[in-house]
Design a protein around this motif. Sequence first.
Motif, PDB file in Angstrom:
ATOM      1  N   PRO A 135       0.795  -1.235   0.000  1.00  0.00           N
ATOM      2  CA  PRO A 135       0.000   0.000   0.000  1.00  0.00           C
ATOM      3  C   PRO A 135       0.830   1.289   0.000  1.00  0.00           C
ATOM      4  CG  PRO A 135      -0.989  -1.604   1.464  1.00  0.00           C
ATOM      5  CD  PRO A 135       0.313  -2.190   1.023  1.00  0.00           C
ATOM      6  N   ALA A 136       1.881   1.351   0.813  1.00  0.00           N
ATOM      7  CA  ALA A 136       2.659   2.592   0.908  1.00  0.00           C
ATOM      8  C   ALA A 136       3.447   2.857  -0.373  1.00  0.00           C
ATOM      9  CB  ALA A 136       3.599   2.536   2.103  1.00  0.00           C
ATOM     10  N   HIS A 137       4.040   1.806  -0.952  1.00  0.00           N
ATOM     11  CA  HIS A 137       4.788   1.969  -2.196  1.00  0.00           C
ATOM     12  C   HIS A 137       3.857   2.301  -3.352  1.00  0.00           C
ATOM     13  CE1 HIS A 137       7.205  -0.581   0.454  1.00  0.00           C
ATOM     14  NE2 HIS A 137       8.266  -0.082  -0.154  1.00  0.00           N
ATOM     15  N   ARG A 138       2.737   1.619  -3.381  1.00  0.00           N
ATOM     16  CA  ARG A 138       1.719   1.860  -4.408  1.00  0.00           C
ATOM     17  C   ARG A 138       1.231   3.309  -4.351  1.00  0.00           C
ATOM     18  NH1 ARG A 138      -2.571  -1.601  -6.626  1.00  0.00           N
ATOM     19  NH2 ARG A 138      -4.428  -0.355  -7.059  1.00  0.00           N
ATOM     20  N   LYS A 139       1.094   3.810  -3.124  1.00  0.00           N
ATOM     21  CA  LYS A 139       0.629   5.192  -2.947  1.00  0.00           C
ATOM     22  C   LYS A 139       1.594   6.176  -3.576  1.00  0.00           C
ATOM     23  CE  LYS A 139      -0.890   8.427   0.654  1.00  0.00           C
ATOM     24  NZ  LYS A 139      -1.066   8.611   2.125  1.00  0.00           N
ATOM     25  N   ASN A 140       2.895   5.937  -3.437  1.00  0.00           N
ATOM     26  CA  ASN A 140       3.887   6.805  -4.074  1.00  0.00           C
ATOM     27  C   ASN A 140       3.790   6.735  -5.593  1.00  0.00           C
ATOM     28  OD1 ASN A 140       5.132   8.067  -1.916  1.00  0.00           O
ATOM     29  ND2 ASN A 140       6.773   6.557  -1.730  1.00  0.00           N
ATOM     30  N   ILE A 141       3.697   5.528  -6.123  1.00  0.00           N
ATOM     31  CA  ILE A 141       3.656   5.345  -7.576  1.00  0.00           C
ATOM     32  C   ILE A 141       2.435   6.017  -8.190  1.00  0.00           C
ATOM     33  CG2 ILE A 141       3.374   3.605  -9.404  1.00  0.00           C
ATOM     34  CD1 ILE A 141       5.122   1.736  -7.677  1.00  0.00           C
ATOM     35  N   LEU A 142       1.323   5.993  -7.486  1.00  0.00           N
ATOM     36  CA  LEU A 142       0.066   6.513  -8.031  1.00  0.00           C
ATOM     37  C   LEU A 142      -0.298   7.898  -7.490  1.00  0.00           C
ATOM     38  CD1 LEU A 142      -2.101   3.251  -7.922  1.00  0.00           C
ATOM     39  CD2 LEU A 142      -0.695   4.135  -9.804  1.00  0.00           C
ATOM     40  N   ASN A 143       0.651   8.538  -6.829  1.00  0.00           N
ATOM     41  CA  ASN A 143       0.382   9.859  -6.265  1.00  0.00           C
ATOM     42  C   ASN A 143       0.240  10.887  -7.386  1.00  0.00           C
ATOM     43  OD1 ASN A 143       0.460  12.356  -4.901  1.00  0.00           O
ATOM     44  ND2 ASN A 143       1.740  11.493  -3.261  1.00  0.00           N
ATOM     45  N   LYS A 144      -0.909  11.507  -7.480  1.00  0.00           N
ATOM     46  CA  LYS A 144      -1.161  12.467  -8.562  1.00  0.00           C
ATOM     47  C   LYS A 144      -0.370  13.755  -8.406  1.00  0.00           C
ATOM     48  CE  LYS A 144      -5.316  14.506  -6.440  1.00  0.00           C
ATOM     49  NZ  LYS A 144      -6.773  14.722  -6.619  1.00  0.00           N
ATOM     50  N   LYS A 145       0.206  13.989  -7.218  1.00  0.00           N
ATOM     51  CA  LYS A 145       1.014  15.199  -7.006  1.00  0.00           C
ATOM     52  C   LYS A 145       2.400  15.072  -7.617  1.00  0.00           C
ATOM     53  CE  LYS A 145      -1.181  16.906  -2.773  1.00  0.00           C
ATOM     54  NZ  LYS A 145      -2.194  15.903  -2.475  1.00  0.00           N
ATOM     55  N   PHE A 146       2.852  13.853  -7.882  1.00  0.00           N
ATOM     56  CA  PHE A 146       4.174  13.655  -8.454  1.00  0.00           C
ATOM     57  C   PHE A 146       4.121  13.769  -9.974  1.00  0.00           C
ATOM     58  CE2 PHE A 146       5.064  10.805  -4.579  1.00  0.00           C
ATOM     59  CZ  PHE A 146       5.554  11.877  -3.858  1.00  0.00           C
ATOM     60  N   ASN A 147       5.118  14.461 -10.534  1.00  0.00           N
ATOM     61  CA  ASN A 147       5.207  14.658 -11.976  1.00  0.00           C
ATOM     62  C   ASN A 147       6.473  14.057 -12.600  1.00  0.00           C
ATOM     63  OD1 ASN A 147       2.805  16.424 -12.398  1.00  0.00           O
ATOM     64  ND2 ASN A 147       3.923  17.763 -10.982  1.00  0.00           N
ATOM     65  N   SER A 148       7.523  13.916 -11.793  1.00  0.00           N
ATOM     66  CA  SER A 148       8.793  13.400 -12.303  1.00  0.00           C
ATOM     67  C   SER A 148       9.340  12.352 -11.351  1.00  0.00           C
ATOM     68  CB  SER A 148       9.816  14.530 -12.465  1.00  0.00           C
ATOM     69  OG  SER A 148       9.349  15.502 -13.373  1.00  0.00           O
ATOM     70  N   VAL A 149      10.253  11.527 -11.866  1.00  0.00           N
ATOM     71  CA  VAL A 149      10.823  10.454 -11.054  1.00  0.00           C
ATOM     72  C   VAL A 149      12.239  10.160 -11.533  1.00  0.00           C
ATOM     73  CG1 VAL A 149       9.923   8.621 -12.556  1.00  0.00           C
ATOM     74  CG2 VAL A 149      10.421   8.108 -10.149  1.00  0.00           C
ATOM     75  N   GLY A 150      13.092   9.812 -10.593  1.00  0.00           N
ATOM     76  CA  GLY A 150      14.395   9.251 -10.923  1.00  0.00           C
ATOM     77  C   GLY A 150      14.365   7.790 -10.516  1.00  0.00           C
ATOM     78  N   ILE A 151      14.779   6.903 -11.402  1.00  0.00           N
ATOM     79  CA  ILE A 151      14.766   5.469 -11.101  1.00  0.00           C
ATOM     80  C   ILE A 151      16.182   4.943 -11.231  1.00  0.00           C
ATOM     81  CG2 ILE A 151      13.857   3.200 -11.750  1.00  0.00           C
ATOM     82  CD1 ILE A 151      11.416   4.700 -12.937  1.00  0.00           C
ATOM     83  N   GLY A 152      16.657   4.304 -10.173  1.00  0.00           N
ATOM     84  CA  GLY A 152      18.002   3.747 -10.170  1.00  0.00           C
ATOM     85  C   GLY A 152      17.955   2.241 -10.034  1.00  0.00           C
ATOM     86  N   CYS A 153      18.904   1.576 -10.673  1.00  0.00           N
ATOM     87  CA  CYS A 153      19.024   0.120 -10.598  1.00  0.00           C
ATOM     88  C   CYS A 153      20.509  -0.210 -10.609  1.00  0.00           C
ATOM     89  CB  CYS A 153      18.297  -0.522 -11.778  1.00  0.00           C
ATOM     90  SG  CYS A 153      18.347  -2.319 -11.752  1.00  0.00           S
ATOM     91  N   PHE A 154      20.995  -0.807  -9.525  1.00  0.00           N
ATOM     92  CA  PHE A 154      22.432  -1.004  -9.325  1.00  0.00           C
ATOM     93  C   PHE A 154      22.675  -2.446  -8.918  1.00  0.00           C
ATOM     94  CE2 PHE A 154      26.360  -0.184  -6.634  1.00  0.00           C
ATOM     95  CZ  PHE A 154      27.178   0.214  -7.692  1.00  0.00           C
ATOM     96  N   LYS A 155      23.475  -3.168  -9.710  1.00  0.00           N
ATOM     97  CA  LYS A 155      23.768  -4.569  -9.421  1.00  0.00           C
ATOM     98  C   LYS A 155      25.182  -4.712  -8.895  1.00  0.00           C
ATOM     99  CE  LYS A 155      23.404  -9.231 -11.354  1.00  0.00           C
ATOM    100  NZ  LYS A 155      23.010 -10.045 -12.541  1.00  0.00           N
ATOM    101  N   VAL A 156      25.291  -5.287  -7.711  1.00  0.00           N
ATOM    102  CA  VAL A 156      26.604  -5.480  -7.096  1.00  0.00           C
ATOM    103  C   VAL A 156      26.555  -6.750  -6.257  1.00  0.00           C
ATOM    104  CG1 VAL A 156      25.989  -3.952  -5.164  1.00  0.00           C
ATOM    105  CG2 VAL A 156      28.387  -4.454  -5.619  1.00  0.00           C
ATOM    106  N   ASN A 157      27.604  -7.564  -6.373  1.00  0.00           N
ATOM    107  CA  ASN A 157      27.715  -8.787  -5.592  1.00  0.00           C
ATOM    108  C   ASN A 157      26.518  -9.717  -5.811  1.00  0.00           C
ATOM    109  OD1 ASN A 157      29.198 -10.406  -3.792  1.00  0.00           O
ATOM    110  ND2 ASN A 157      28.026  -9.705  -2.025  1.00  0.00           N
TER     111      ASN A 157
END
Length: 287
Positions: A135-157
Amino acid sequence: MKKVMKSISLFLCAMIFATSLPVLFAETESASAATTTMVNEKVRGKVLYSYSYKVLTLINKERKKRKLSQLKMTRGLISVANRRTAEISLYYAHSRPNGAKNPFKMYKWKHYVGENIALNQQTPEQVVKCWMNSPAHRKNILNKKFNSVGIGCFKVNGYIYWEQFFVDNKASRNAAQKSNAYVTYTVAMKTSNVKLRSSVKSVWFDDFYTRRITTYQFNKRVDNYDFLTNLDNSCIQYKSANRNIAKINSKGVVLPVANGKTTITANLKGYPSKKVTWTVIVDVEEM
Protein backbone atom coordinates in the motif's frame (compact mmCIF):
# COMPACT_ATOMS: atom_id res chain seq x y z
CA MET A 1 8.32 26.91 9.52
CA LYS A 2 7.29 25.64 6.10
CA LYS A 3 6.52 21.95 6.01
CA VAL A 4 6.45 19.59 3.06
CA MET A 5 5.23 16.06 2.56
CA LYS A 6 7.73 13.22 2.42
CA SER A 7 6.59 9.70 1.66
CA ILE A 8 9.09 6.88 1.93
CA SER A 9 8.86 3.11 1.74
CA LEU A 10 11.39 0.34 2.22
CA PHE A 11 10.81 -3.13 0.79
CA LEU A 12 12.58 -6.46 0.49
CA CYS A 13 9.80 -8.29 -1.32
CA ALA A 14 11.72 -11.45 -2.04
CA MET A 15 12.67 -11.75 1.63
CA ILE A 16 9.09 -11.05 2.78
CA PHE A 17 10.15 -8.05 4.83
CA ALA A 18 8.69 -4.59 4.53
CA THR A 19 8.22 -1.35 6.41
CA SER A 20 6.59 1.91 5.38
CA LEU A 21 7.08 5.31 6.90
CA PRO A 22 5.15 8.25 5.42
CA VAL A 23 5.84 11.30 7.60
CA LEU A 24 5.76 15.08 7.67
CA PHE A 25 9.10 16.78 8.15
CA ALA A 26 10.57 20.26 8.29
CA GLU A 27 12.83 21.38 5.48
CA THR A 28 15.60 22.29 7.91
CA GLU A 29 18.15 19.60 8.77
CA SER A 30 20.07 18.95 11.96
CA ALA A 31 23.76 19.87 11.79
CA SER A 32 24.76 16.68 13.66
CA ALA A 33 25.49 14.76 10.43
CA ALA A 34 27.98 17.40 9.31
CA THR A 35 29.96 17.14 12.57
CA THR A 36 30.10 13.33 12.65
CA THR A 37 33.35 11.62 11.69
CA MET A 38 33.11 10.39 8.10
CA VAL A 39 34.97 7.72 6.16
CA ASN A 40 34.76 6.82 2.48
CA GLU A 41 33.85 3.43 1.11
CA LYS A 42 33.99 2.62 -2.59
CA VAL A 43 31.59 0.26 -4.29
CA ARG A 44 31.74 -0.86 -7.91
CA GLY A 45 28.69 -2.23 -9.66
CA LYS A 46 26.69 -2.15 -12.85
CA VAL A 47 24.12 0.60 -13.41
CA LEU A 48 21.25 -1.00 -15.32
CA TYR A 49 19.66 1.87 -17.22
CA SER A 50 17.67 -0.59 -19.33
CA TYR A 51 15.94 -1.86 -16.18
CA SER A 52 15.33 1.68 -14.90
CA TYR A 53 13.53 2.70 -18.09
CA LYS A 54 11.54 -0.53 -18.10
CA VAL A 55 10.36 0.30 -14.57
CA LEU A 56 9.35 3.74 -15.83
CA THR A 57 7.27 2.14 -18.58
CA LEU A 58 5.60 -0.24 -16.13
CA ILE A 59 4.68 2.36 -13.51
CA ASN A 60 3.40 4.76 -16.17
CA LYS A 61 1.24 1.93 -17.44
CA GLU A 62 -0.28 1.65 -13.97
CA ARG A 63 -0.82 5.41 -13.84
CA LYS A 64 -2.40 5.45 -17.29
CA LYS A 65 -4.98 2.87 -16.17
CA ARG A 66 -6.09 5.40 -13.56
CA LYS A 67 -5.91 8.40 -15.91
CA LEU A 68 -2.96 9.92 -14.06
CA SER A 69 -0.23 11.97 -15.74
CA GLN A 70 2.84 10.17 -17.07
CA LEU A 71 6.00 10.55 -15.00
CA LYS A 72 9.13 11.88 -16.69
CA MET A 73 12.77 11.08 -15.87
CA THR A 74 15.26 13.93 -15.90
CA ARG A 75 19.03 13.53 -16.02
CA GLY A 76 19.35 15.13 -12.56
CA LEU A 77 16.84 12.76 -10.98
CA ILE A 78 18.46 9.72 -12.61
CA SER A 79 21.81 10.81 -11.16
CA VAL A 80 20.30 11.16 -7.68
CA ALA A 81 18.56 7.79 -7.95
CA ASN A 82 21.74 6.02 -9.07
CA ARG A 83 23.72 7.50 -6.18
CA ARG A 84 21.00 6.42 -3.77
CA THR A 85 21.19 2.83 -5.07
CA ALA A 86 24.94 2.87 -4.39
CA GLU A 87 24.23 4.16 -0.88
CA ILE A 88 21.56 1.56 -0.11
CA SER A 89 23.85 -1.19 -1.41
CA LEU A 90 26.04 -0.35 1.60
CA TYR A 91 23.43 0.91 4.09
CA TYR A 92 19.87 -0.16 3.35
CA ALA A 93 17.70 2.56 4.82
CA HIS A 94 15.88 5.78 3.94
CA SER A 95 18.36 7.72 6.05
CA ARG A 96 21.73 8.16 4.36
CA PRO A 97 24.96 6.30 5.31
CA ASN A 98 26.55 9.64 6.27
CA GLY A 99 23.99 9.97 9.05
CA ALA A 100 21.71 12.50 7.34
CA LYS A 101 18.07 11.69 8.10
CA ASN A 102 16.75 13.40 4.99
CA PRO A 103 17.83 11.84 1.66
CA PHE A 104 15.69 14.34 -0.23
CA LYS A 105 18.22 17.12 0.36
CA MET A 106 20.00 15.62 -2.66
CA TYR A 107 17.50 17.31 -4.98
CA LYS A 108 15.59 20.58 -4.95
CA TRP A 109 11.83 20.09 -5.23
CA LYS A 110 8.85 22.36 -4.79
CA HIS A 111 6.41 20.82 -2.31
CA TYR A 112 6.17 17.03 -2.51
CA VAL A 113 8.81 14.34 -2.64
CA GLY A 114 8.83 10.57 -2.11
CA GLU A 115 11.08 7.53 -2.19
CA ASN A 116 10.63 3.80 -2.74
CA ILE A 117 13.54 1.39 -2.34
CA ALA A 118 13.83 -2.35 -2.82
CA LEU A 119 16.34 -5.18 -2.70
CA ASN A 120 16.63 -8.62 -4.24
CA GLN A 121 14.10 -8.45 -7.07
CA GLN A 122 15.79 -9.63 -10.25
CA THR A 123 13.62 -7.99 -12.91
CA PRO A 124 11.66 -4.74 -13.40
CA GLU A 125 8.43 -6.76 -13.52
CA GLN A 126 9.17 -8.33 -10.14
CA VAL A 127 10.02 -5.09 -8.36
CA VAL A 128 7.02 -3.19 -9.75
CA LYS A 129 4.72 -6.05 -8.77
CA CYS A 130 6.14 -5.99 -5.24
CA TRP A 131 5.77 -2.22 -4.95
CA MET A 132 2.22 -2.28 -6.32
CA ASN A 133 1.27 -5.00 -3.82
CA SER A 134 2.45 -2.80 -0.94
CA PRO A 135 0.00 0.00 0.00
CA ALA A 136 2.66 2.59 0.91
CA HIS A 137 4.79 1.97 -2.20
CA ARG A 138 1.72 1.86 -4.41
CA LYS A 139 0.63 5.19 -2.95
CA ASN A 140 3.89 6.81 -4.07
CA ILE A 141 3.66 5.34 -7.58
CA LEU A 142 0.07 6.51 -8.03
CA ASN A 143 0.38 9.86 -6.27
CA LYS A 144 -1.16 12.47 -8.56
CA LYS A 145 1.01 15.20 -7.01
CA PHE A 146 4.17 13.65 -8.45
CA ASN A 147 5.21 14.66 -11.98
CA SER A 148 8.79 13.40 -12.30
CA VAL A 149 10.82 10.45 -11.05
CA GLY A 150 14.39 9.25 -10.92
CA ILE A 151 14.77 5.47 -11.10
CA GLY A 152 18.00 3.75 -10.17
CA CYS A 153 19.02 0.12 -10.60
CA PHE A 154 22.43 -1.00 -9.33
CA LYS A 155 23.77 -4.57 -9.42
CA VAL A 156 26.60 -5.48 -7.10
CA ASN A 157 27.71 -8.79 -5.59
CA GLY A 158 24.83 -10.55 -7.34
CA TYR A 159 22.12 -8.37 -5.75
CA ILE A 160 20.09 -5.66 -7.44
CA TYR A 161 19.19 -2.50 -5.52
CA TRP A 162 16.25 -0.39 -6.70
CA GLU A 163 15.33 3.24 -6.12
CA GLN A 164 12.41 5.47 -7.07
CA PHE A 165 12.81 9.17 -6.24
CA PHE A 166 9.58 11.10 -6.88
CA VAL A 167 9.15 14.90 -7.03
CA ASP A 168 6.37 17.28 -7.98
CA ASN A 169 8.64 19.23 -10.38
CA LYS A 170 7.46 19.06 -13.99
CA ALA A 171 9.67 18.03 -16.92
CA SER A 172 8.85 18.35 -20.61
CA ARG A 173 10.45 15.08 -21.72
CA ASN A 174 12.47 12.08 -20.60
CA ALA A 175 16.26 12.19 -20.60
CA ALA A 176 17.88 9.98 -23.24
CA GLN A 177 18.54 6.44 -22.05
CA LYS A 178 22.20 5.56 -21.51
CA SER A 179 23.81 2.17 -22.01
CA ASN A 180 24.32 -0.06 -18.99
CA ALA A 181 27.73 0.63 -17.47
CA TYR A 182 30.03 -0.32 -14.62
CA VAL A 183 30.51 2.57 -12.20
CA THR A 184 32.52 3.04 -8.99
CA TYR A 185 30.84 5.24 -6.38
CA THR A 186 32.54 6.80 -3.38
CA VAL A 187 30.07 6.81 -0.49
CA ALA A 188 30.59 8.87 2.67
CA MET A 189 29.84 6.73 5.71
CA LYS A 190 29.37 7.64 9.34
CA THR A 191 32.04 5.64 11.18
CA SER A 192 29.45 3.77 13.22
CA ASN A 193 27.86 2.57 9.96
CA VAL A 194 31.09 0.98 8.72
CA LYS A 195 30.92 -2.76 9.39
CA LEU A 196 33.58 -4.71 7.50
CA ARG A 197 33.04 -8.43 7.07
CA SER A 198 34.54 -11.44 5.33
CA SER A 199 32.61 -14.42 3.98
CA VAL A 200 35.13 -16.85 5.49
CA LYS A 201 37.30 -16.76 8.61
CA SER A 202 40.25 -18.70 7.26
CA VAL A 203 42.02 -19.48 4.00
CA TRP A 204 43.69 -22.87 3.63
CA PHE A 205 46.42 -23.53 1.06
CA ASP A 206 47.41 -27.06 0.12
CA ASP A 207 49.31 -25.78 -2.91
CA PHE A 208 51.27 -22.68 -3.85
CA TYR A 209 48.62 -21.15 -6.12
CA THR A 210 47.22 -17.71 -5.29
CA ARG A 211 43.78 -17.08 -3.80
CA ARG A 212 41.78 -13.85 -3.81
CA ILE A 213 40.03 -12.70 -0.65
CA THR A 214 37.20 -10.16 -0.56
CA THR A 215 36.34 -7.43 1.93
CA TYR A 216 32.64 -6.70 2.37
CA GLN A 217 30.47 -4.05 3.97
CA PHE A 218 27.75 -5.66 6.07
CA ASN A 219 24.47 -4.17 4.84
CA LYS A 220 21.48 -5.89 6.41
CA ARG A 221 20.47 -9.12 8.13
CA VAL A 222 17.08 -10.54 7.15
CA ASP A 223 15.72 -13.92 8.22
CA ASN A 224 19.18 -15.02 9.40
CA TYR A 225 20.72 -14.11 6.04
CA ASP A 226 23.44 -11.46 5.80
CA PHE A 227 23.44 -9.14 2.80
CA LEU A 228 27.09 -8.27 2.10
CA THR A 229 28.44 -5.84 -0.50
CA ASN A 230 31.99 -6.26 -1.78
CA LEU A 231 34.06 -3.10 -1.49
CA ASP A 232 36.36 -1.79 -4.19
CA ASN A 233 39.95 -2.57 -3.20
CA SER A 234 41.02 1.02 -3.83
CA CYS A 235 39.64 1.94 -0.40
CA ILE A 236 41.13 -1.09 1.40
CA GLN A 237 44.62 -1.65 2.78
CA TYR A 238 45.84 -5.26 3.15
CA LYS A 239 48.65 -6.49 5.37
CA SER A 240 50.18 -9.86 6.17
CA ALA A 241 51.46 -10.44 9.70
CA ASN A 242 54.20 -12.71 8.33
CA ARG A 243 55.25 -12.23 4.72
CA ASN A 244 57.53 -15.27 5.00
CA ILE A 245 54.38 -17.41 5.21
CA ALA A 246 52.02 -15.51 2.90
CA LYS A 247 52.00 -12.22 1.00
CA ILE A 248 49.03 -10.17 -0.17
CA ASN A 249 48.83 -7.43 -2.80
CA SER A 250 46.60 -4.38 -3.07
CA LYS A 251 43.95 -6.35 -4.99
CA GLY A 252 43.45 -8.88 -2.20
CA VAL A 253 45.41 -11.68 -3.89
CA VAL A 254 47.18 -13.93 -1.38
CA LEU A 255 50.41 -15.68 -2.38
CA PRO A 256 51.51 -18.58 -0.13
CA VAL A 257 55.27 -18.62 0.42
CA ALA A 258 56.03 -21.36 2.94
CA ASN A 259 54.23 -23.76 5.26
CA GLY A 260 52.95 -22.15 8.41
CA LYS A 261 50.19 -19.99 9.84
CA THR A 262 49.69 -16.23 9.76
CA THR A 263 47.04 -13.53 9.75
CA ILE A 264 45.89 -11.27 6.93
CA THR A 265 44.27 -7.95 7.90
CA ALA A 266 42.18 -5.63 5.73
CA ASN A 267 41.29 -2.17 6.98
CA LEU A 268 39.63 0.89 5.53
CA LYS A 269 42.46 3.18 4.42
CA GLY A 270 43.29 5.68 7.14
CA TYR A 271 41.17 3.87 9.74
CA PRO A 272 43.08 0.92 11.28
CA SER A 273 40.25 0.16 13.70
CA LYS A 274 37.83 -0.54 10.83
CA LYS A 275 39.20 -3.95 9.91
CA VAL A 276 38.56 -7.60 9.24
CA THR A 277 41.02 -10.50 9.56
CA TRP A 278 41.60 -13.94 8.07
CA THR A 279 43.69 -16.83 9.39
CA VAL A 280 45.93 -18.12 6.61
CA ILE A 281 47.22 -21.67 6.84
CA VAL A 282 49.74 -22.98 4.33
CA ASP A 283 50.13 -26.76 4.47
CA VAL A 284 51.71 -28.05 1.27
CA GLU A 285 52.97 -31.59 1.20
CA GLU A 286 56.64 -31.87 0.36
CA MET A 287 57.26 -32.98 -3.21
